[in-house]
Design an enzyme around this catalytic site. Structure first.
Site, PDB file in Angstrom:
ATOM      1  N   SER A 169       0.839  -1.201   0.000  1.00  0.00           N
ATOM      2  CA  SER A 169       0.000   0.000   0.000  1.00  0.00           C
ATOM      3  C   SER A 169       0.871   1.248   0.000  1.00  0.00           C
ATOM      4  CB  SER A 169      -0.903   0.001   1.240  1.00  0.00           C
ATOM      5  OG  SER A 169      -1.558   1.244   1.369  1.00  0.00           O
ATOM      6  N   HIS A 170       0.290   2.355  -0.438  1.00  0.00           N
ATOM      7  CA  HIS A 170       0.975   3.645  -0.329  1.00  0.00           C
ATOM      8  C   HIS A 170       1.105   4.075   1.127  1.00  0.00           C
ATOM      9  CE1 HIS A 170       0.138   3.849  -4.567  1.00  0.00           C
ATOM     10  NE2 HIS A 170       0.749   5.004  -4.667  1.00  0.00           N
ATOM     11  N   SER A 171       0.212   3.551   1.954  1.00  0.00           N
ATOM     12  CA  SER A 171       0.092   4.055   3.316  1.00  0.00           C
ATOM     13  C   SER A 171       0.291   2.933   4.321  1.00  0.00           C
ATOM     14  CB  SER A 171      -1.300   4.668   3.503  1.00  0.00           C
ATOM     15  OG  SER A 171      -1.648   4.721   4.866  1.00  0.00           O
ATOM     16  N   GLY A 209       3.801   6.202  -0.240  1.00  0.00           N
ATOM     17  CA  GLY A 209       4.586   5.724  -1.373  1.00  0.00           C
ATOM     18  C   GLY A 209       4.865   4.248  -1.247  1.00  0.00           C
TER      19      GLY A 209
END
Lengths: 215, 135
Positions: B9-11, B45
């Site tokens: 995940s980005h988070s 990211g």
């Protein structure tokens, strides 16, 4: 065929990467503003973070050969950028490393390496020309570079032609509707702005024109 | 041994919360779920090298199903495959499933000892209950 080929070595590539890092740092807000218009507003800051990490590697533990330098650059970008430009720019440099072979690069090898990088970006992003991505600038740059090198132009002139083609490709992304990445969620609203990736990759080719083939 | 699951995940917060939600399905049991999410400094990211590490952690030999949120998570997962040894890569499935719904289904099936193909198929069916309910 004919101009004397200039060998591109570690020092030349280092100068290229340092210049690109400096330009990205200088223009990071502009890149992020473009990305704010059509994406998630992090392209400038992400690429700046990645290239700062590359410069740190060049300072601390500079690889001794061309392929090693390109590979380390790609691996660093893959890890440090964070956004989609991480895997895309990372793959660009990793594939350039794979195509570089042993030793320094002659003019044709520079063109071959950049073409291999483009092919890697296309494979990773599955983007086609007209999708409003970095491919729209990098593709024309590779075509111009190949043609000029084949015609026997000195590398500096060939890269200047490549930079010009990249800039034209970047400008051509302005009216395009994005079909890839976060910008694609915007549909028609993504038209009217240059693509951030096409913009930054133009800076990369311009930095090459300013540094490679000039010794 | 069970099929491992990797959440990209980005988070970090999003990934951890999704794993916590999935964990409710199997109270008291250890899940073979590894997370690769967010940047080193805690920002948004993804990092292909971290994804490759997470696949290594989650793989007990029965293979790994990778669930991703969007965009660079997908590109980073694909890039991570290039960093793996051939035998490990051959045991990895990148799933098109929706992250939260896919993860919940996948952990249940993985914990019951099903194969990688079965876990991946269950993840991809993740949207079905919601679609059925709302149609």
């Amino acid at each position: 065929m004919g101009g004397l080929s200039v060998a591109v070595g570690v020092d030349d590539l280092t100068a290229w990467l340092r210049r690109f890092a400096a330009v990205v740092h200088e223009r990071r807000d502009e890149l992020t503003a473009l990305d704010a218009a059509i994406g998630d507003a992090d392209h400038g800051s992400n690429l700046d973070r990645g290239m700062a990490a590359v410069v740190a590697v060049l300072d601390d533990a500079p690889p001794a050969d061309v392929a090693g330098l390109l590979k380390k650059t790609g691996a660093t970008l893959v890890s440090k950028v964070g956004g989609a430009s991480g895997p895309l720019y990372g793959t660009l440099f990793l594939r350039m490393a794979g195509a570089a072979g042993d030793g320094d690069l002659d003019d044709a090898a520079v063109a071959r390496a950049l073409r291999a990088g483009l092919d890697g970006v296309v494979a990773r992003g599955k983007a086609e020309p007209g999708d409003k991505t970095m491919v729209d600038a990098l593709g024309p740059a590779c075509d111009a570079l190949d043609a000029a090198v084949e015609a026997g132009e000195p590398l500096s002139g060939a890269l200047a032609a490549a930079a010009e083609a990249a800039a034209e490709g970047r400008d051509a992304t302005v009216p395009m509707v994005a079909r890839k990445g976060r910008a694609s969620y915007l549909g028609e609203r993504s038209a009217g702005h240059a693509d951030p990736g096409a913009t930054s990759v133009t800076l990369l080719v311009e930095a090459a024109a300013a540094t490679l083939g000039r010794s | 041994m069970t099929v491992g699951i990797v959440v990209v995940s980005h988070s970090r917060a999003l990934a951890d919360a999704a794993v916590e939600l999935a964990r409710q399905m199997l109270p008291g049991r250890e899940l073979a779920v590894a997370v690769a999410a967010g940047t080193e400094d805690g920002g948004l990211g993804t990092d292909a090298a971290a994804v490759a590490d997470a696949i290594g952690q989650a793989d007990s030999g029965d293979g790994v199903v990778v669930l991703m949120d969007l965009g660079s998570a997908v590109l980073s997962a694909e890039t991570a495959l290039e960093f793996l040894d051939d035998d490990v890569r051959s045991r990895v499935t990148l799933s098109a499933a929706p992250l939260v719904e896919g993860l919940v289904g996948a952990v249940v099936v993985a914990a019951s000892g099903m194969s990688r193909a079965q876990v991946a198929a269950e993840a991809e069916r993740g949207l079905a209950p919601k679609q059925a309910h709302l149609s």
